[in-house]
Design a protein around this motif. Sequence first.
Motif, PDB file in Angstrom:
ATOM      1  N   PHE A 250      22.978 -28.211 117.785  1.00  0.00           N
ATOM      2  CA  PHE A 250      22.042 -27.870 116.638  1.00  0.00           C
ATOM      3  C   PHE A 250      21.565 -26.932 117.518  1.00  0.00           C
ATOM      4  O   PHE A 250      20.530 -26.241 116.016  1.00  0.00           O
ATOM      5  CB  PHE A 250      21.600 -29.679 115.856  1.00  0.00           C
ATOM      6  N   ILE A 251      20.353 -27.404 117.960  1.00  0.00           N
ATOM      7  CA  ILE A 251      19.895 -26.531 118.419  1.00  0.00           C
ATOM      8  C   ILE A 251      19.597 -25.346 118.194  1.00  0.00           C
ATOM      9  O   ILE A 251      18.982 -24.760 118.410  1.00  0.00           O
ATOM     10  CB  ILE A 251      18.516 -27.566 119.694  1.00  0.00           C
ATOM     11  N   THR A 252      21.137 -25.603 119.367  1.00  0.00           N
ATOM     12  CA  THR A 252      21.332 -23.860 119.905  1.00  0.00           C
ATOM     13  C   THR A 252      21.685 -23.003 119.070  1.00  0.00           C
ATOM     14  O   THR A 252      21.176 -22.098 119.004  1.00  0.00           O
ATOM     15  CB  THR A 252      22.487 -23.824 121.123  1.00  0.00           C
ATOM     16  N   VAL A 253      22.461 -23.391 118.376  1.00  0.00           N
ATOM     17  CA  VAL A 253      23.292 -22.508 116.459  1.00  0.00           C
ATOM     18  C   VAL A 253      22.131 -22.331 115.815  1.00  0.00           C
ATOM     19  O   VAL A 253      21.818 -21.350 116.072  1.00  0.00           O
ATOM     20  CB  VAL A 253      23.733 -23.783 115.909  1.00  0.00           C
ATOM     21  N   ALA A 254      20.752 -23.222 115.362  1.00  0.00           N
ATOM     22  CA  ALA A 254      19.691 -23.328 115.224  1.00  0.00           C
ATOM     23  C   ALA A 254      18.759 -22.119 115.442  1.00  0.00           C
ATOM     24  O   ALA A 254      18.819 -20.621 115.421  1.00  0.00           O
ATOM     25  CB  ALA A 254      19.043 -24.096 114.962  1.00  0.00           C
ATOM     26  N   THR A 255      18.485 -22.077 117.277  1.00  0.00           N
ATOM     27  CA  THR A 255      18.121 -20.758 117.285  1.00  0.00           C
ATOM     28  C   THR A 255      18.724 -20.034 117.587  1.00  0.00           C
ATOM     29  O   THR A 255      17.968 -18.562 117.609  1.00  0.00           O
ATOM     30  CB  THR A 255      17.359 -22.161 119.159  1.00  0.00           C
ATOM     31  N   ILE A 256      19.700 -19.580 117.533  1.00  0.00           N
ATOM     32  CA  ILE A 256      20.779 -18.243 117.781  1.00  0.00           C
ATOM     33  C   ILE A 256      20.102 -17.293 116.445  1.00  0.00           C
ATOM     34  O   ILE A 256      20.211 -16.145 116.091  1.00  0.00           O
ATOM     35  CB  ILE A 256      21.922 -18.766 118.327  1.00  0.00           C
ATOM     36  N   LEU A 257      20.568 -18.765 116.159  1.00  0.00           N
ATOM     37  CA  LEU A 257      20.175 -18.146 114.229  1.00  0.00           C
ATOM     38  C   LEU A 257      18.853 -17.770 113.917  1.00  0.00           C
ATOM     39  O   LEU A 257      18.274 -16.487 113.146  1.00  0.00           O
ATOM     40  CB  LEU A 257      20.225 -19.035 113.099  1.00  0.00           C
ATOM     41  N   ASN A 258      17.960 -18.118 114.727  1.00  0.00           N
ATOM     42  CA  ASN A 258      16.489 -17.573 114.581  1.00  0.00           C
ATOM     43  C   ASN A 258      15.970 -16.639 115.619  1.00  0.00           C
ATOM     44  O   ASN A 258      15.951 -15.696 114.610  1.00  0.00           O
ATOM     45  CB  ASN A 258      15.445 -18.317 114.659  1.00  0.00           C
TER      46      ASN A 258
END
Length: 305
Positions: A250-258
């Motif tokens: 979750f953290i990885t995907v959210a960070t990539i999106l950000n």
Amino acid sequence: MGMGSASPTIQNDSKRATFSDIKSLIKGPVLIANVLPVFSGFWLALYFSGSLITEQWPLLILIMLGSTLVMAGALVINNWYDVDIDEIMARTQNRPTVTGKISLKIVLWIGIVLSLAGFILLWFTTWEATLYAFIGWFTYVVLYTMWTKRKYTLNTVIGSISGAVSPLIGWAAIESAFHIVPIMLFAILFIFQMPHTFAIAIKKYEEYKAADVAMLPVVHGFSITKRQIVIYIACLLPLPFYLIQLGAFFITVATILNVGWLIIALRGFFSKDDQKWAHWIFLYSVNYITIIFVLAVVVTLPAFQ
């Protein structure tokens, strides 16, 4: 001002309202976008409290139906109040309040009845969930629609608060929302709405200007608005790391999106076509928030198997 300036044409309710008129009145896409975080908040509260959804079906139905009705009521009252603005703006000229397919008096009553019905249903969940719903309703109807929208660029901040309470409503149906996860979901929703709304304001700059709505690009120009978009998106960067309990994926995907959103935002300083750039910011924002809240549910699915 807003509710008293309708023309005789608008008062005419002899035409039959269609399904699309009803959808327009309750702002269908906006309503759906606000209901998803309610479910995500509810689902995550189940996950973190160790409850099973099979035991909480009645509560889920109450919280989803109640919050949907409250939000729909607020959106309908917004349509009733803003009829004079909607007459001017091209994107809102087909609303039944403008075309006259539903009289303003009936629209107001629809908004009141939907709101009250929603609060009654929510009262059978928890007082805290009901309180968050009321904060959202009051902020949107009174503080945003009736007070700040026409006068202050702060209207975007006020409007964002009303939209951000939805995960708190869902979570609070299960247990108190004084927990890092719903608080961070609130923060993500709140911050996301700022660049999202600014992008719409740039796209519809001429319409907002004609309607004399105090949106940031209209009052202070595109340059400041672009800087604000970048600042708010940058503020999203640390937030996924407070949701470590949702896991590394979750953290990885959210960070990539950000990071992806921030890159697009920074390109705005070099863009020759502000409308096209704003459209990309808008499209990204809609997909961004949907992915974040769906992903929060998906990563916790294995725990319920």
